[in-house]
Design a protein around this motif. Structure first.
Motif, PDB file in Angstrom:
ATOM      1  N   HIS A  36     -13.668  11.221  -0.219  1.00 30.76           N
ATOM      2  CA  HIS A  36     -12.389  11.069   0.659  1.00 30.76           C
ATOM      3  C   HIS A  36     -11.132  10.760   0.101  1.00 30.76           C
ATOM      4  O   HIS A  36     -11.099  10.671  -1.278  1.00 30.76           O
TER       5      HIS A  36
ATOM      6  N   LEU B 129     -17.618   7.074  -0.613  1.00 30.55           N
ATOM      7  CA  LEU B 129     -18.087   5.842   0.458  1.00 30.55           C
ATOM      8  C   LEU B 129     -19.264   6.457   1.067  1.00 30.55           C
ATOM      9  O   LEU B 129     -19.819   7.637   1.167  1.00 30.55           O
TER      10      LEU B 129
ATOM     11  N   ALA C 276     -10.606   1.457  -0.637  1.00 32.70           N
ATOM     12  CA  ALA C 276     -10.745   3.019  -0.670  1.00 32.70           C
ATOM     13  C   ALA C 276      -9.994   3.598  -1.638  1.00 32.70           C
ATOM     14  O   ALA C 276     -10.307   4.897  -2.168  1.00 32.70           O
TER      15      ALA C 276
ATOM     16  N   GLU D 290      -7.796  -1.014   2.042  1.00 32.57           N
ATOM     17  CA  GLU D 290      -7.095   0.086   1.516  1.00 32.57           C
ATOM     18  C   GLU D 290      -7.261   0.029  -0.134  1.00 32.57           C
ATOM     19  O   GLU D 290      -7.558   1.050  -0.599  1.00 32.57           O
TER      20      GLU D 290
ATOM     21  N   TRP E 140      -7.672   8.058   0.789  1.00 31.40           N
ATOM     22  CA  TRP E 140      -6.994   7.183   1.591  1.00 31.40           C
ATOM     23  C   TRP E 140      -5.781   7.528   1.763  1.00 31.40           C
ATOM     24  O   TRP E 140      -4.909   8.113   0.631  1.00 31.40           O
TER      25      TRP E 140
ATOM     26  N   VAL F 235      -8.824   6.559   6.168  1.00 38.03           N
ATOM     27  CA  VAL F 235      -9.498   7.317   5.159  1.00 38.03           C
ATOM     28  C   VAL F 235      -9.678   8.702   5.832  1.00 38.03           C
ATOM     29  O   VAL F 235      -9.843   8.996   6.939  1.00 38.03           O
TER      30      VAL F 235
ATOM     31  N   LEU G 132     -17.585   0.580   1.704  1.00 36.15           N
ATOM     32  CA  LEU G 132     -17.057   1.032   0.355  1.00 36.15           C
ATOM     33  C   LEU G 132     -17.730   0.078  -0.693  1.00 36.15           C
ATOM     34  O   LEU G 132     -18.177  -1.018  -0.516  1.00 36.15           O
TER      35      LEU G 132
END
Length: 122
Positions: A28, A16, A10, A7, A30, A35, A59
């Motif tokens: 992206h 990513l 992200a 987490e 989170w 994701v 990541l």
């Protein structure tokens, strides 16, 4: 790999890598433990993602580009009407959208929103 580390990574990174036919770079967001990415319909090209059951996600550090964390994730195409908060969060992160406020309508018609849920390691 621990969910808090995934987490954190992200949230700190806006992009990513998803292992598909080759590693593919994707932007992206989170949201709610997963994701989310969008593919198709003029958005990022992620061939095979919507047909996959799992993928490897990597990541990288914003500071030095080194790998921060990699994990396997379950792939699920989202019913966009049932997950408006996730779609809105993803749209908010969409830079330079050609249609501004109409982005989510275009996605509903032409794109797939995909949730990548980290698979816990036993």
């Amino acid at each position: 790999m621990s969910l808090p580390l995934i987490e954190e990574g992200a949230r700190k990174s806006s992009v990513l890598w998803i292992s598909l036919d080759r590693p593919r770079l994707a932007w992206h967001v989170w949201h709610d433990g997963a994701v989310y990415v969008v593919t198709g319909g003029g958005e990022q090209h992620l061939p095979g993602l919507t047909e996959a059951s799992t993928v490897r996600v990597t990541l990288r550090s914003k500071d030095n580009g080194g790998e921060l964390v990699s994990f396997d994730a379950r792939v699920e195409v989202v019913d966009q009407a049932r997950e408006p908060e996730a779609v809105a969060a993803l749209a908010k992160e969409r830079l330079n959208a050609p249609d501004g406020a109409e982005t989510t309508r275009r996605w509903a018609a032409d794109s797939h929103v995909v949730r990548l849920t980290p698979i816990p390691v036993p």
